[in-house]
Design a protein around this motif. Structure first.
Motif, PDB file in Angstrom:
ATOM      1  N   GLU A   2      26.472 -10.479  10.931  1.00  0.00           N
ATOM      2  CA  GLU A   2      26.373  -9.028  10.987  1.00  0.00           C
ATOM      3  C   GLU A   2      27.637  -8.442  11.609  1.00  0.00           C
ATOM      4  O   GLU A   2      28.131  -7.395  11.191  1.00  0.00           O
ATOM      5  N   SER A 172      15.178  33.587  11.848  1.00  0.00           N
ATOM      6  CA  SER A 172      13.757  33.254  11.741  1.00  0.00           C
ATOM      7  C   SER A 172      12.890  34.201  12.572  1.00  0.00           C
ATOM      8  O   SER A 172      11.745  34.484  12.217  1.00  0.00           O
ATOM      9  N   ARG A 175      12.410  37.476  10.346  1.00  0.00           N
ATOM     10  CA  ARG A 175      12.205  37.413   8.896  1.00  0.00           C
ATOM     11  C   ARG A 175      10.881  38.015   8.461  1.00  0.00           C
ATOM     12  O   ARG A 175      10.617  38.147   7.272  1.00  0.00           O
ATOM     13  N   GLU A 458      36.806  32.751  -1.364  1.00  0.00           N
ATOM     14  CA  GLU A 458      36.601  34.195  -1.380  1.00  0.00           C
ATOM     15  C   GLU A 458      36.621  34.746  -2.806  1.00  0.00           C
ATOM     16  O   GLU A 458      36.023  35.789  -3.074  1.00  0.00           O
ATOM     17  N   LEU A 459      37.293  34.018  -3.706  1.00  0.00           N
ATOM     18  CA  LEU A 459      37.424  34.510  -5.084  1.00  0.00           C
ATOM     19  C   LEU A 459      36.084  34.593  -5.791  1.00  0.00           C
ATOM     20  O   LEU A 459      35.916  35.381  -6.717  1.00  0.00           O
ATOM     21  N   GLU A 460      35.128  33.734  -5.395  1.00  0.00           N
ATOM     22  CA  GLU A 460      33.826  33.781  -6.058  1.00  0.00           C
ATOM     23  C   GLU A 460      32.716  34.248  -5.112  1.00  0.00           C
ATOM     24  O   GLU A 460      31.545  34.193  -5.451  1.00  0.00           O
ATOM     25  N   SER A 461      33.099  34.719  -3.947  1.00  0.00           N
ATOM     26  CA  SER A 461      32.097  35.196  -2.995  1.00  0.00           C
ATOM     27  C   SER A 461      31.442  36.471  -3.506  1.00  0.00           C
ATOM     28  O   SER A 461      32.083  37.307  -4.148  1.00  0.00           O
ATOM     29  N   ILE A 462      30.156  36.652  -3.221  1.00  0.00           N
ATOM     30  CA  ILE A 462      29.450  37.857  -3.650  1.00  0.00           C
ATOM     31  C   ILE A 462      29.235  38.817  -2.484  1.00  0.00           C
ATOM     32  O   ILE A 462      28.450  39.765  -2.585  1.00  0.00           O
ATOM     33  N   ARG A 479      21.474  36.706  20.880  1.00  0.00           N
ATOM     34  CA  ARG A 479      20.624  36.783  19.691  1.00  0.00           C
ATOM     35  C   ARG A 479      19.197  37.124  20.089  1.00  0.00           C
ATOM     36  O   ARG A 479      18.541  37.950  19.439  1.00  0.00           O
TER      37      ARG A 479
END
Lengths: 492, 453
Positions: A2, A172, A175, A458-462, A479
């Motif tokens: 081993e 949580s 929510r 960032e180019l495809e971030s929504i 928080r």
């Protein structure tokens, strides 16, 4: 047996790490041809002016399989690269930036496509001596119209890529009910005192002071519409709000797609210490909106438009004729009284509509967003930023900061040398944050986009980024404090 | 005899599980294809990080990944079937389920099938990407876990036994991380609790299986109970197939609109031998208009379709189901974009919504916006080829106007700009502007939709 297995495995791991380290920076061939072409990079950092403490300006090179950038200043050079984007080391960047304050860094880009390398014409990044505030707080939300789901209020460390979540409506603890959060506002660039709204589920306004958060209801007798756009007085514990009835309609062909209008809006003050709401205006034929304070807290500036007919259908019919001007009123902190309105900027005389007034910290300049009509200019591609000299009344467009798409929601840094604003110059739909240097004469330098660790992502971030505000320190409210206040009951 | 019965039961259970898969192949391919179209999954690290930041996130990510394979429905069903069969053997081994009670495992598979087939119009508003494969993945995970635990107990070497315990425990914890509370599932908001019946029944059956070897019951009674349970479950699964032909036709018609297959839209509406929905009738009208030759005048039927019918409440609105597709077919990309985006924000930027957003941006000539949606579609499994095809058209309005998928819609795209609102009812706006009961003189040569507006 081993042990031998594990030893072999360890050897393999070390070799893999070494190989990985060696291959992280692409090698530019020595005979690589340098052309006179300009590098097509995204974001466009060519010729921008940046503060001497800004995070690394990572950028992507269009259509590049691999790329390398050489940053040089004062005889020193730093080389960075990657697959399709330039990733700059944090420490090296800050060292070079500090040394280049007041000067410029030369950047030369090399890129390979299909195995062939090419060098591009160098460009310069100018480094101002003045630093920028350490943090900017903004909301992240997809650029929707009515519906929403997840949104976050985020504080970003401008000297690095660190992001701190101030609030997330999907925590949580909260929510249980769908709700929207918006319109955060800090007092005088500090975070000990701030406010933000919660709408729909858990509705109310959160007032945070020195680590404690309470929820109040601004809708009360005499103020049925509550409060919308806030601004905390920099010197006194008073928050000014506009109180709006907003409606949205959609264009059938105009690619701006939507027109947001207020059919009613007035101004109110909230006395934080005494939990008192004072109505400033109640004028159905005047639409007061977007209040802001002067740096000494003694003047309240705002936008106002006059309308002849308050029927909702008339707003829709006359949508392109409603124009806002900037007025101000003197504020008495003892009595919370406001004086008579005084005109400051009559944009309608130039067939323009001026909104979102913001006074520079030295009290010299008025920054506004202007477009041919209307109030919610992020949806207006022709909206631009304008600067007015309050002493002389002269107004000019911030040509270097503006683009051919919408610029809106702006704020000053605490030293008055930088502005942050939202812009849709990328694709006309998704909002990003830009910052620009303003010199002592009120001229802007070319704006730069908020640096991101992974520009390609960032180019495809929504997500859109909105309502940016500078602060000099981190938000220290926990928080738990926010979550407890949101789900808790109204205090008043 | 005993050995033969054991084998017979195993074969029968296996056959029933395969039958369940065959039922999906025969009746549910439309639904399953749409399932992948409404599921958000991207091959990016950012998407993975976002998924695992919630409880059971890894399982959900995996479920959404597997849902992509419903792009080829038979492939997705084959994968699902393989997982069901592995789960059957894993659970039987792991829980040491007596042979005569093993048919109860088939009941679990039926529960999963019902949870898929009963969805109906909820498909438009499900916020849990990965819902479709989640039951299967969870069942397989449970069976693997139970089998691992049993295997661990049988290992002779204590080192490997404890190593397996450690590995299995870590995997268990990883599946549940971050452990900040139970997952918040509000799948069928406003709907009755009976929509969660498959889940409740499934949990009950799992508990029965887990303790089945301790149940004191004669073999005959055990077998009898199992057979009755399976027969009842299969009946339930068959009866609760959502048998609404209009719902399925709408799913197909949306695909036909994208491909500009107007005759198929008309045929799909005609095939239904009952009153059709408003959405179907509007799409039929749009298809007729798109097909018509210049200078023809056409008589449009009054729009008297009914609203979609769910198995359960709440009522469904066209704005959520096909409002974007209907607006697109009528040459109104702004309104189509609006509803595509609103639904994407609330229910996920799934491939179907991304494609519609992209198509609207292309009709409007918003090239930079097109590139964002193309970039996003490229991170899906089966829609990147479409993204590449559209990328070749970006920046070329003349090519878009000539493209077979855009030509007809582009030809009569709304020209006159009006500021208005549909107040959440696309059908009302379209009916208001479309003289439904009058002849429409359509002048194709000038490409003007102005008669309507």
């Amino acid at each position: 047996m081993e042990f031998q297995f594990f030893r072999s495995g360890a050897h393999l791991l070390v070799c893999a790490l070494m190989i990985g380290a060696c291959t992280s920076l692409p090698r530019v061939p020595e005979n690589c041809q340098v052309t006179g072409e300009e590098a097509r990079i995204w974001p466009d950092y060519t010729g921008v002016t940046v503060p001497s403490n800004i995070a690394p300006l990572n950028f992507a090179v269009k259509d590049a399989d691999e790329c390398v950038a050489r940053f040089s200043h004062g005889g020193k050079m730093m080389e960075c690269g990657g697959s399709g984007q330039i990733e700059i080391g944090m420490d090296e960047w800050h060292k070079m930036l500090t040394e280049a304050a007041g000067d410029s860094i030369k950047v030369q880009v090399f890129a390979s496509s299909g195995g062939e390398w090419k060098g591009y014409k160098p460009f310069y990044v100018h480094v101002a001596k003045e630093q920028i505030d350490s943090f900017v707080t903004y909301r992240q939300i997809p650029p929707s119209y009515v519906m929403y789901d997840q949104m976050r209020i985020v504080q970003r460390d401008l000297t690095s890529f660190a992001e701190y979540e101030v609030y997330n409506n999907k925590w949580s603890e909260v929510r249980g009910q769908s709700h929207c959060v918006n319109c955060h506002s800090f007092q005088n660039y500090r975070t000990a005192k701030m406010q933000m709204h919660v709408r729909e589920g858990f509705g109310g306004t959160l007032i945070a002071e020195d680590g404690k958060v309470r929820k109040i209801n601004l809708k009360r007798e005499g103020n049925p519409m509550g409060g919308a756009y806030p601004v905390w007085n920099p010197k006194y514990d008073v928050i000014a709000y506009s109180s709006n009835l907003t409606m949205q309609n959609f264009f059938t062909t105009n690619t701006a797609k939507i027109e947001v209008q207020d059919s009613k809006s007035d101004l109110v003050l909230y006395d934080v210490k005494n939990d008192k709401v004072v109505r400033i205006t109640d004028t159905p034929f005047e639409l007061e909106v977007f209040p802001t304070w002067s740096p000494d807290g003694r003047w309240l500036y705002y936008s106002v438009a006059a309308v002849k007919d308050t029927a909702r259908i008339e707003f829709v019919k006359q949508y392109d004729k409603i124009r806002y001007n900037i007025y101000r009123r003197r504020f008495s902190p003892d009595s919370l009284a406001l004086g008579n309105p005084e005109p400051v900027l009559m944009a309608s005389a130039d067939s323009l509509s001026a909104t979102l007034p913001r006074i520079s910290p030295d009290g010299k300049w008025l920054l506004t967003g202007q477009a041919p009509y209307g109030v919610f200019h992020i949806w207006h591609p022709e909206a631009d930023l304008f600067l007015t000299n309050l002493a002389t009344g002269e107004t000019h467009a911030l040509a270097e900061a503006n683009s051919d798409r919408a610029e809106s929601f702006h704020n000053w840094s605490s030293n008055g040398r930088w502005i942050v604003f939202t812009s849709r110059r990328g694709d006309g739909n998704f909002t990003r944050l830009y910052m620009a240097y303003i010199d002592a004469d009120g001229n802007a330098r070319k704006a730069f986009e908020l640096p991101q660790e992974n520009p390609l992502a960032e180019l495809e971030s929504i997500w859109s980024y909105n309502t940016p505000e500078f602060t000099v320190e981190k938000v220290r409210i926990s928080r738990k404090a926010f979550a407890d206040a949101v789900v808790g009951t109204i205090d008043n | 005899m005993k050995i033969n019965l054991e084998k017979s039961i195993s074969y029968a259970c296996t056959a029933l599980i395969v039958l369940e898969a065959l039922l999906l192949c025969v009746w549910q391919t439309d639904l399953l294809f749409a399932a992948q179209d409404f599921t958000v999954w991207h091959s990016t690290a950012g998407h993975f990080d976002k998924c695992i930041a919630q409880p059971l996130g890894l399982l959900l990510w995996l479920s959404a990944f597997l849902t992509q394979f419903f792009y080829y429905p038979y492939l997705g069903i084959a994968i699902m079937l393989a997982m069901w069969l592995m789960s059957y053997f894993g659970l039987a081994y792991g829980f040491r389920v007596p042979v005569r009670l093993r048919p109860l495992i088939v009941v679990l598979v039926v529960c999963i099938q019902v949870s898929i087939t009963q969805v109906g119009y909820w498909i438009y508003t499900l916020q849990l990407s990965g819902y479709w494969f989640f039951g299967t993945v969870l069942l397989l995970w449970l069976s693997a876990f139970s089998a691992s635990v049993r295997k661990v107990g049988e290992l002779k070497s204590s080192f490997f036994r404890w190593a397996m315990i450690a590995v299995v425990s870590v995997v268990w914890i990883l599946m549940l991380t971050p452990f900040n509370g139970m997952p918040h599932f509000n799948l069928f908001e406003g709907g009755p609790s009976s929509m969660l019946m498959p889940l409740y029944l499934g949990i009950f059956v799992v508990l029965v299986l887990a303790f089945s070897r301790f149940v004191a019951m004669s073999d005959k009674i055990a077998l009898g109970v199992s057979v009755v349970a399976v027969v009842a479950a299969l009946n339930w699964g068959f009866l609760l197939n959502y048998h609404n032909p209009c719902f399925r036709a709408e799913l197909r018609m949306a695909t036909y609109v994208e491909k500009a297959e107007w005759q198929k839209i008309i045929d799909a509406e005609l095939e239904i031998n009952r009153k059709t929905t408003r959405q179907m009738q509007l799409l039929r009208d749009a298809a007729i208009i798109c097909q018509h030759a210049p200078s023809d005048s056409i008589l449009l039927n009054p729009n008297d379709g009914y609203r979609p019918q769910m198995v359960t409440n709440p009522p469904v609105h066209m704005a959520h189901t096909g409002g974007d597709v209907v607006y697109y077919a009528f040459g109104m990309p702004n309104y189509s974009y609006r509803w595509s985006f609103e639904n994407a924000v609330e229910y996920g930027f799934s491939p179907r919504r991304l494609r519609m957003l992209l198509r609207c941006a292309m009709l409007n000539g918003e090239w930079d916006l097109c590139r964002r949606y193309i970039a996003r579609l490229r991170t899906t499994m089966f829609h990147s080829a479409f993204a590449d095809e559209m990328d070749a058209l970006v920046g070329h309005p003349e090519a878009i106007a000539a493209h077979p998928e855009f030509r007809d819609v582009k030809r009569w795209q709304a020209k006159r700009d009006i500021l208005t609102s549909d107040n959440g009812y696309p059908e009302k706006l379209i009916i208001r502007y479309l003289p439904a009961t009058r002849k429409v003189q359509w002048n194709f040569s000038s490409s003007e939709a102005v008669r309507i507006y």
